[in-house]
Design an enzyme around this catalytic site. Structure first.
Site, PDB file in Angstrom:
ATOM      1  N   ARG A 326      91.928   9.601 -31.279  1.00  0.00           N
ATOM      2  CA  ARG A 326      92.130   9.828 -29.839  1.00  0.00           C
ATOM      3  C   ARG A 326      93.616   9.827 -29.524  1.00  0.00           C
ATOM      4  NH1 ARG A 326      88.126   6.117 -26.265  1.00  0.00           N
ATOM      5  NH2 ARG A 326      89.783   6.587 -24.759  1.00  0.00           N
ATOM      6  N   ARG A 338      97.210   3.553 -19.196  1.00  0.00           N
ATOM      7  CA  ARG A 338      95.773   3.442 -18.925  1.00  0.00           C
ATOM      8  C   ARG A 338      95.443   2.061 -18.360  1.00  0.00           C
ATOM      9  NH1 ARG A 338      93.561   4.796 -24.573  1.00  0.00           N
ATOM     10  NH2 ARG A 338      91.531   4.238 -23.713  1.00  0.00           N
TER      11      ARG A 338
HETATM   12  P1  AMP Z   1      87.441   5.880 -21.773  1.00  0.00           P
HETATM   13  O1  AMP Z   1      86.825   6.434 -22.997  1.00  0.00           O
HETATM   14  O2  AMP Z   1      86.415   5.244 -20.864  1.00  0.00           O
HETATM   15  O3  AMP Z   1      88.603   4.973 -22.044  1.00  0.00           O
HETATM   16  O4  AMP Z   1      87.994   7.132 -20.932  1.00  0.00           O
HETATM   17  C1  AMP Z   1      89.011   7.958 -21.451  1.00  0.00           C
HETATM   18  C2  AMP Z   1      89.591   8.832 -20.356  1.00  0.00           C
HETATM   19  O5  AMP Z   1      88.553   9.648 -19.781  1.00  0.00           O
HETATM   20  C3  AMP Z   1      90.165   8.071 -19.170  1.00  0.00           C
HETATM   21  O6  AMP Z   1      91.496   7.619 -19.406  1.00  0.00           O
HETATM   22  C4  AMP Z   1      90.104   9.158 -18.092  1.00  0.00           C
HETATM   23  O7  AMP Z   1      91.122  10.118 -18.275  1.00  0.00           O
HETATM   24  C5  AMP Z   1      88.793   9.859 -18.401  1.00  0.00           C
HETATM   25  N1  AMP Z   1      87.673   9.185 -17.662  1.00  0.00           N
HETATM   26  C6  AMP Z   1      86.611   8.524 -18.202  1.00  0.00           C
HETATM   27  N2  AMP Z   1      85.799   8.052 -17.250  1.00  0.00           N
HETATM   28  C7  AMP Z   1      86.355   8.411 -16.067  1.00  0.00           C
HETATM   29  C8  AMP Z   1      86.014   8.194 -14.711  1.00  0.00           C
HETATM   30  N3  AMP Z   1      84.911   7.490 -14.361  1.00  0.00           N
HETATM   31  N4  AMP Z   1      86.818   8.713 -13.758  1.00  0.00           N
HETATM   32  C9  AMP Z   1      87.884   9.424 -14.077  1.00  0.00           C
HETATM   33  N5  AMP Z   1      88.308   9.631 -15.343  1.00  0.00           N
HETATM   34  C10 AMP Z   1      87.556   9.142 -16.333  1.00  0.00           C
END
Ligand code: AMP
Length: 382
Positions: A326, A338
């Site tokens: 990633r 983040r």
């Molecule tokens: P994660 O795998 O949950 O860490 O998500 C990785 C990335 O996906 C985040 O940094 C956002 O760019 C996008 N993302 C995931 N879920 C959401 C959400 N509920 N709202 C907006 N962006 C999201």
């Protein structure tokens, strides 16, 4: 043996599925017929020799109208108007006239036939249409009436049955076009679903825990991050749109994320419940989730928040970045962004669920099984 079969038949409730929702029997055909007989008797008495016009409100009233009209003893005429205010299981509050009146109702006795009166907004619109007609008399007959939902003052002259404020289908009434042909009334089934929001900063272990919990509690796991990554990998237009935000560690815009989440939920009709991982991340998303679940007659049971110190998170994500592939795990600045986005935009959701008494903080530091154990204790207590 026979006794067991009778008992089994008594507790066996036939559910029906229309689109994504399940409905259970509510009002039998026999009860509906009795109600229509009683309404028709009164209408026959009141309109003896008056040659009324039955004004049928389409679409839903076609079935009850046909029954009332068949039972009418004297001469009568029939006209139709078509109005619409429902989308899914909720009224939009706006009524559109889809088919207007095509006969004059001047100096006529008019009986409006409705399948159901709930807010009364549709009735108000019909009265507005009839105002210009100079009819001798206008009365309303409805098979069902929801007193709890009624917001207007028009007198309803003939009521088949008063019912509570449930969403119903059958006997002419539909859910997104389906169910009108059912000969009895069904109501939306209260789903015994366990819907969990798994919450916490990036790297808190939401995905890892969700994998164990989904098997243990037979829930459907939806990770919005995973869905976005799947779309990026497959180069869909959603993926291309999301990628620019994700690569910077920013949130993908709400409208895109909410629509995508709704589609994922709809792919799993009949689920025992969902684990939402990475959703909601904003108040708009939390509100959209409440709305979406409400339409399915269920709700979020708990937000389970994994609490982990920032420096532990950075360390974990850098470690994960060595193998996850990633982009957003590989760079310490993006990782810190983040986490920053989490505190700036997402942490506020703790307040949202605290207010609803649904927030459960869980220590997210320890072995994977220790943490699963802590979360399970919360779920078992719900
Ligand atoms: P994660 O795998 O949950 O860490 O998500 C990785 C990335 O996906 C985040 O940094 C956002 O760019 C996008 N993302 C995931 N879920 C959401 C959400 N509920 N709202 C907006 N962006 C999201």
């Amino acid at each position: 043996m026979i006794r067991i079969l009778i008992f089994a038949a008594l507790i066996f409730i036939v559910l029906i599925q229309l689109h994504d929702l399940r409905f259970e029997p509510f009002i039998s055909e026999g009860k509906i017929n009795t109600a229509i007989d009683a309404m028709s008797d009164k209408i026959n008495q009141d309109y003896n020799g008056k040659n009324p016009v039955f004004l049928v409100v389409l679409n839903g009233a076609f079935m009850v109208a046909s029954e009332i009209i068949k039972r009418f003893d004297g001469d009568c005429e029939v006209a139709f108007v078509k109005l619409g205010s429902y989308q899914g299981t909720a009224t939009t509050g706006n009524v559109d006239t889809l088919l207007g009146l095509n006969i004059s109702l001047q100096d006529r006795y008019v009986v409006i036939i409705e399948d159901i009166v709930d807010t009364g907004i549709t009735l108000e619109e019909i009265y507005r249409i009839l105002e210009k007609e100079n009819s001798t008399d206008v009365r309303i007959a409805t098979l069902f009436f929801k007193p709890e939902a009624y917001q207007k003052n028009f007198r309803i002259n003939y009521i088949g049955m008063e019912i509570p404020n449930n969403f119903i289908v059958g006997y002419g009434l539909d859910y997104n076009g389906l169910g009108r042909n059912l000969t009895q009334i069904y109501k939306l089934k209260k789903e015994n679903m366990t819907n969990l929001v798994l919450f916490g900063p990036p790297g808190a272990g939401k995905g890892t825990q969700a994998n164990f919990l989904k098997d243990k509690y037979k829930l459907v796991h939806i990770s919005t991050g995973d869905v976005f990554r799947y779309n990026i990998k497959n180069e869909t237009s959603l993926g291309l749109h999301a990628k620019s935000f994700m690569d910077q560690g920013q949130l993908v815009p709400d409208n895109v994320t909410i629509e995508m989440l709704g589609a994922e939920v709809d792919k799993n009709p009949g689920a025992n419940g969902f684990i939402f991982d990475g959703f909601p991340r904003t108040v708009a998303q939390a509100e959209a989730l409440s709305e979406l679940l409400k339409e399915k007659n269920t709700e979020v049971a708990a937000m389970i928040a994994l609490e982990v110190d920032d420096e532990v998170l950075v360390e974990r994500l850098l470690e994960r970045g060595k193998t996850s592939g990633r982009n957003d795990d590989a760079d310490e600045d993006i990782i810190r962004n983040r986490i920053h986005v989490y505190y700036e935009e997402t942490a506020i959701l703790k307040q949202f669920y605290l207010k609803e008494n649904k927030y459960y903080g869980v220590d997210g530091v320890g072995t994977i099984s220790e943490i699963t154990e802590r979360i399970s204790r919360v779920i078992d207590s719900l």
